[in-house]
Design a protein around this motif. Structure first.
Motif, PDB file in Angstrom:
ATOM      1  N   TYR A   3       0.854  -1.186   0.000  1.00 46.91           N
ATOM      2  CA  TYR A   3       0.000   0.000   0.000  1.00 46.91           C
ATOM      3  C   TYR A   3       0.888   1.233   0.000  1.00 46.91           C
ATOM      4  CZ  TYR A   3       1.300   1.061   4.793  1.00 46.91           C
ATOM      5  OH  TYR A   3       2.024   1.406   5.899  1.00 46.91           O
ATOM      6  N   ARG A   4       0.285   2.360  -0.282  1.00 47.80           N
ATOM      7  CA  ARG A   4       0.978   3.636  -0.110  1.00 47.80           C
ATOM      8  C   ARG A   4      -0.031   4.735   0.175  1.00 47.80           C
ATOM      9  NH1 ARG A   4       1.478   2.824  -5.584  1.00 47.80           N
ATOM     10  NH2 ARG A   4       0.698   4.448  -6.988  1.00 47.80           N
ATOM     11  N   ARG A   5       0.465   5.804   0.736  1.00 44.86           N
ATOM     12  CA  ARG A   5      -0.372   6.947   1.073  1.00 44.86           C
ATOM     13  C   ARG A   5      -0.536   7.844  -0.140  1.00 44.86           C
ATOM     14  NH1 ARG A   5       2.622   5.558   5.453  1.00 44.86           N
ATOM     15  NH2 ARG A   5       1.601   5.519   7.507  1.00 44.86           N
ATOM     16  N   LEU A   6      -1.740   8.384  -0.306  1.00 45.85           N
ATOM     17  CA  LEU A   6      -2.023   9.342  -1.360  1.00 45.85           C
ATOM     18  C   LEU A   6      -2.170  10.724  -0.739  1.00 45.85           C
ATOM     19  CD1 LEU A   6      -4.726   7.326  -3.346  1.00 45.85           C
ATOM     20  CD2 LEU A   6      -2.304   7.586  -3.940  1.00 45.85           C
ATOM     21  N   CYS A   7      -1.570  11.711  -1.345  1.00 42.78           N
ATOM     22  CA  CYS A   7      -1.614  13.079  -0.805  1.00 42.78           C
ATOM     23  C   CYS A   7      -2.338  14.008  -1.765  1.00 42.78           C
ATOM     24  CB  CYS A   7      -0.207  13.595  -0.547  1.00 42.78           C
ATOM     25  SG  CYS A   7       0.675  12.681   0.735  1.00 42.78           S
ATOM     26  N   GLY A   8      -3.061  14.955  -1.197  1.00 40.92           N
ATOM     27  CA  GLY A   8      -3.788  15.923  -1.988  1.00 40.92           C
ATOM     28  C   GLY A   8      -2.926  17.107  -2.367  1.00 40.92           C
ATOM     29  N   ASP A   9      -3.579  18.129  -2.929  1.00 42.00           N
ATOM     30  CA  ASP A   9      -2.859  19.303  -3.424  1.00 42.00           C
ATOM     31  C   ASP A   9      -2.104  20.036  -2.321  1.00 42.00           C
ATOM     32  OD1 ASP A   9      -3.850  18.762  -5.923  1.00 42.00           O
ATOM     33  OD2 ASP A   9      -5.559  20.131  -5.741  1.00 42.00           O
ATOM     34  N   GLN A  10      -2.645  19.984  -1.092  1.00 38.59           N
ATOM     35  CA  GLN A  10      -2.004  20.691   0.024  1.00 38.59           C
ATOM     36  C   GLN A  10      -1.011  19.827   0.784  1.00 38.59           C
ATOM     37  OE1 GLN A  10      -2.690  23.945   0.196  1.00 38.59           O
ATOM     38  NE2 GLN A  10      -4.057  23.581  -1.556  1.00 38.59           N
ATOM     39  N   GLY A  11      -0.783  18.609   0.305  1.00 34.35           N
ATOM     40  CA  GLY A  11       0.196  17.740   0.935  1.00 34.35           C
ATOM     41  C   GLY A  11      -0.349  16.830   2.010  1.00 34.35           C
ATOM     42  N   ALA A  12      -1.615  17.010   2.386  1.00 32.36           N
ATOM     43  CA  ALA A  12      -2.215  16.159   3.417  1.00 32.36           C
ATOM     44  C   ALA A  12      -2.564  14.797   2.837  1.00 32.36           C
ATOM     45  CB  ALA A  12      -3.473  16.822   3.984  1.00 32.36           C
ATOM     46  N   VAL A  13      -2.504  13.759   3.681  1.00 28.80           N
ATOM     47  CA  VAL A  13      -2.895  12.419   3.251  1.00 28.80           C
ATOM     48  C   VAL A  13      -4.411  12.383   3.054  1.00 28.80           C
ATOM     49  CG1 VAL A  13      -2.923   9.971   3.837  1.00 28.80           C
ATOM     50  CG2 VAL A  13      -0.936  11.364   4.428  1.00 28.80           C
ATOM     51  N   VAL A  14      -4.833  11.959   1.871  1.00 26.05           N
ATOM     52  CA  VAL A  14      -6.265  11.915   1.552  1.00 26.05           C
ATOM     53  C   VAL A  14      -6.748  10.487   1.286  1.00 26.05           C
ATOM     54  CG1 VAL A  14      -6.430  14.274   0.707  1.00 26.05           C
ATOM     55  CG2 VAL A  14      -5.722  12.445  -0.872  1.00 26.05           C
ATOM     56  N   GLY A  15      -5.872   9.510   1.453  1.00 27.12           N
ATOM     57  CA  GLY A  15      -6.297   8.137   1.254  1.00 27.12           C
ATOM     58  C   GLY A  15      -5.127   7.176   1.257  1.00 27.12           C
ATOM     59  N   LEU A  16      -5.474   5.899   1.283  1.00 27.58           N
ATOM     60  CA  LEU A  16      -4.503   4.820   1.126  1.00 27.58           C
ATOM     61  C   LEU A  16      -4.861   4.042  -0.122  1.00 27.58           C
ATOM     62  CD1 LEU A  16      -4.339   3.390   4.768  1.00 27.58           C
ATOM     63  CD2 LEU A  16      -2.796   5.056   3.728  1.00 27.58           C
ATOM     64  N   LEU A  17      -3.858   3.574  -0.834  1.00 28.66           N
ATOM     65  CA  LEU A  17      -4.077   2.795  -2.045  1.00 28.66           C
ATOM     66  C   LEU A  17      -3.355   1.463  -1.913  1.00 28.66           C
ATOM     67  CD1 LEU A  17      -5.287   2.778  -4.919  1.00 28.66           C
ATOM     68  CD2 LEU A  17      -3.048   3.572  -5.739  1.00 28.66           C
ATOM     69  N   ILE A  18      -4.136   0.382  -1.965  1.00 36.43           N
ATOM     70  CA  ILE A  18      -3.606  -0.979  -1.986  1.00 36.43           C
ATOM     71  C   ILE A  18      -3.566  -1.423  -3.441  1.00 36.43           C
ATOM     72  CG2 ILE A  18      -3.910  -3.334  -1.136  1.00 36.43           C
ATOM     73  CD1 ILE A  18      -5.888  -2.125   0.946  1.00 36.43           C
ATOM     74  N   GLN A  19      -2.480  -2.055  -3.846  1.00 31.10           N
ATOM     75  CA  GLN A  19      -2.369  -2.542  -5.214  1.00 31.10           C
ATOM     76  C   GLN A  19      -1.898  -3.990  -5.227  1.00 31.10           C
ATOM     77  OE1 GLN A  19       0.094   0.792  -6.853  1.00 31.10           O
ATOM     78  NE2 GLN A  19      -1.555   0.955  -8.359  1.00 31.10           N
ATOM     79  N   GLY A  66     -10.974  13.970  -2.536  1.00 26.81           N
ATOM     80  CA  GLY A  66      -9.537  14.094  -2.708  1.00 26.81           C
ATOM     81  C   GLY A  66      -8.841  12.775  -2.912  1.00 26.81           C
ATOM     82  N   GLY A  67      -9.301  11.715  -2.256  1.00 25.30           N
ATOM     83  CA  GLY A  67      -8.670  10.423  -2.423  1.00 25.30           C
ATOM     84  C   GLY A  67      -8.791   9.914  -3.849  1.00 25.30           C
ATOM     85  N   ALA A  68      -9.994  10.014  -4.407  1.00 21.85           N
ATOM     86  CA  ALA A  68     -10.206   9.566  -5.785  1.00 21.85           C
ATOM     87  C   ALA A  68      -9.401  10.415  -6.765  1.00 21.85           C
ATOM     88  CB  ALA A  68     -11.690   9.625  -6.124  1.00 21.85           C
ATOM     89  N   ARG A  69      -9.366  11.726  -6.533  1.00 20.80           N
ATOM     90  CA  ARG A  69      -8.604  12.606  -7.429  1.00 20.80           C
ATOM     91  C   ARG A  69      -7.106  12.293  -7.353  1.00 20.80           C
ATOM     92  NH1 ARG A  69     -11.940  16.755  -9.206  1.00 20.80           N
ATOM     93  NH2 ARG A  69     -13.816  17.101  -7.944  1.00 20.80           N
ATOM     94  N   ALA A  70      -6.606  12.052  -6.136  1.00 16.35           N
ATOM     95  CA  ALA A  70      -5.186  11.739  -5.989  1.00 16.35           C
ATOM     96  C   ALA A  70      -4.845  10.396  -6.638  1.00 16.35           C
ATOM     97  CB  ALA A  70      -4.818  11.719  -4.502  1.00 16.35           C
ATOM     98  N   TYR A  71      -5.750   9.438  -6.539  1.00 17.51           N
ATOM     99  CA  TYR A  71      -5.558   8.139  -7.174  1.00 17.51           C
ATOM    100  C   TYR A  71      -5.438   8.291  -8.688  1.00 17.51           C
ATOM    101  CZ  TYR A  71      -7.113   3.476  -8.846  1.00 17.51           C
ATOM    102  OH  TYR A  71      -7.236   2.285  -9.502  1.00 17.51           O
ATOM    103  N   LEU A  72      -6.349   9.050  -9.282  1.00 13.45           N
ATOM    104  CA  LEU A  72      -6.336   9.215 -10.730  1.00 13.45           C
ATOM    105  C   LEU A  72      -5.124  10.021 -11.201  1.00 13.45           C
ATOM    106  CD1 LEU A  72     -10.117   9.932 -11.373  1.00 13.45           C
ATOM    107  CD2 LEU A  72      -8.888   7.771 -11.639  1.00 13.45           C
ATOM    108  N   ALA A  73      -4.615  10.891 -10.324  1.00 13.63           N
ATOM    109  CA  ALA A  73      -3.460  11.715 -10.696  1.00 13.63           C
ATOM    110  C   ALA A  73      -2.127  11.044 -10.397  1.00 13.63           C
ATOM    111  CB  ALA A  73      -3.532  13.050  -9.959  1.00 13.63           C
ATOM    112  N   ASP A  74      -2.153   9.910  -9.717  1.00 13.73           N
ATOM    113  CA  ASP A  74      -0.924   9.238  -9.287  1.00 13.73           C
ATOM    114  C   ASP A  74      -0.240   8.575 -10.483  1.00 13.73           C
ATOM    115  OD1 ASP A  74       1.037   7.619  -8.163  1.00 13.73           O
ATOM    116  OD2 ASP A  74      -0.171   7.134  -6.408  1.00 13.73           O
TER     117      ASP A  74
END
Length: 396
Positions: free
Chosen positions: A44-60, A148-156
């Motif tokens: 897994y890894r942490r996903l961060c939003g535009d302001q740098g805060a963690v907005v989700g976790l992503l398991i792959q 934010g989590g979904a947006r960060a996922y798509l932008a990752d």
């Protein structure tokens, strides 16, 4: 511990970490997930939003064979508690009573998040059988409306773009395969300020805003067009203006929410609102024109019955003996955001529930084995597993 007991235990621990959107620190609830994933050596890894805060976790979970990726998504932030005195149990209790998991987030959507973690844990041990891969998004910026989590996922850049997403909102009888879109705006209605006791008769901003509200609510909207089952809808959602009693207000702000359809889209919504505003400024003129500021726009969407991942989820439900119908929802959801990115999504199939976003939120655990089996079957089918129907260890 059986898979279902493990899922329930994780869900209880998540509920006991308050994660109200915009109120609580998300660190503790994310910590529960991180500990659980680390114990099982899940990537897994942490996903961060535009302001740098963690907005989700992503398991792959990466399969050993080529193929498309699919995603499961559940939020672990929640709605606020509301009037805690009205609850008959503590909102963060996480107790199981008479077969119901209690507490804020039990239904939306900490039980689903725990269930998706359980599916990821199983698939991690059989990645050699899988084509493509599975991502599990655990979002802590959903109830803010920012997604934010979904947006960060798509932008990752490191994440594989999914061919489709299944979102774990609750409800046993329906698979949500679509939703109305939206167009939202704030409207600044102006007027000349003055004293309420003066001889002048020029209407103030609140009076002009009231006139605009009537124009908006009287505007004709089309009916549903047959292909899309719901009609568009316009709602004035807020009105703020004036102070005290002795001043004629010079500003009143309205919030307008228009739910859109393929036959009445965001362009049509904006045109309608601008037409009403133009009529106001002609009928009740003032020196400064009314200002419209668009806030958000999402497209409506609806998946066809044979379109993935809806087809896999509906077929899996049928094979598990459930009678489930596809539904187009009135409210918008993350599925609309994904539709705007060209990614098909289902946005609801889960356990029965009560009190969602209200008092005494709870989720029916009697439904968990069937719901778990449906998602598991659907995922394994999409990933081309050789044995999608084989039961999980410990499953009833």
């Amino acid at each position: 511990m059986t898979p279902h007991a493990d899922i329930i235990d994780l869900a209880q621990r998540l509920i006991r970490c308050p994660s109200r959107a915009g109120i609580d620190d998300y660190g503790p609830v994310l910590g529960v997930l991180v500990d659980w994933l680390a114990e099982r050596e899940l990537p897994y890894r942490r996903l961060c939003g535009d302001q740098g805060a963690v907005v989700g976790l992503l398991i792959q979970i990466t399969g050993s064979r080529p193929g498309p990726w699919w995603a499961l998504d559940a939020c672990v932030d929640t709605a606020p508690y509301g009037d805690e005195a009205a609850w008959t149990f503590p909102p963060d209790c996480g107790e199981v009573v008479d077969g119901w998991l209690r507490g804020r987030g039990a239904a939306d959507s900490k039980l689903a998040a725990a269930m998706f973690c359980g599916i990821a844990a199983e698939l991690h041990g059989r990645a050699g059988d899988l084509h493509g891969g599975l991502a599990v998004l655990l979002d802590v910026d959903e109830h803010t409306g920012g997604f934010g989590g979904a947006r960060a996922y798509l932008a990752d850049a490191e994440a594989v773009r999914p061919a489709g997403v299944m979102i774990g909102y609750p409800g046993l009888d329906e698979v949500v395969v679509g939703g109305r879109g939206l167009w939202r705006a704030t409207i600044a209605v102006h007027a000349a300020a003055g004293h309420s006791g003066s001889r002048a008769t020029t209407p103030g901003a609140v009076s002009r805003a009231a006139h605009l509200v009537r124009l908006l609510e009287e505007a004709e909207l089309p009916d549903s067009d047959g292909e899309f089952p719901l009609p568009p809808k316009l709602t004035v959602t807020s009105c703020h203006g004036g102070q005290g009693f002795s001043v004629v207000p010079d500003l009143c702000e309205l919030g307008v929410d228009v739910r859109t359809t393929p036959g009445f889209d965001a362009v049509d919504a904006e045109r309608l609102v601008r037409g009403a505003v133009g009529e106001l400024d002609v009928r009740v003129p003032v020196p400064r024109p009314t200002l419209i500021t668009p806030v958000a726009a999402w497209p409506p969407y609806r998946l066809a019955g044979d379109q993935q991942p809806a087809a896999a989820l509906l077929e899996a439900a049928s094979r598990e003996g459930l009678t489930v119908r596809p539904k187009t929802a009135g409210p918008s959801n993350i599925g609309n955001l994904l539709a705007g990115e060209g990614i098909p999504a289902t946005a609801g199939f889960g356990v029965r529930y009560a009190g969602l976003h209200g008092v005494d939120e709870r989720a029916c655990l009697a439904d968990l084995p069937a719901v778990h089996a449906v998602y598991r079957r659907a995922v394994l089918g999409l990933l081309g597993s050789s044995s999608p129907s084989s039961p999980s260890p410990g499953s009833p």
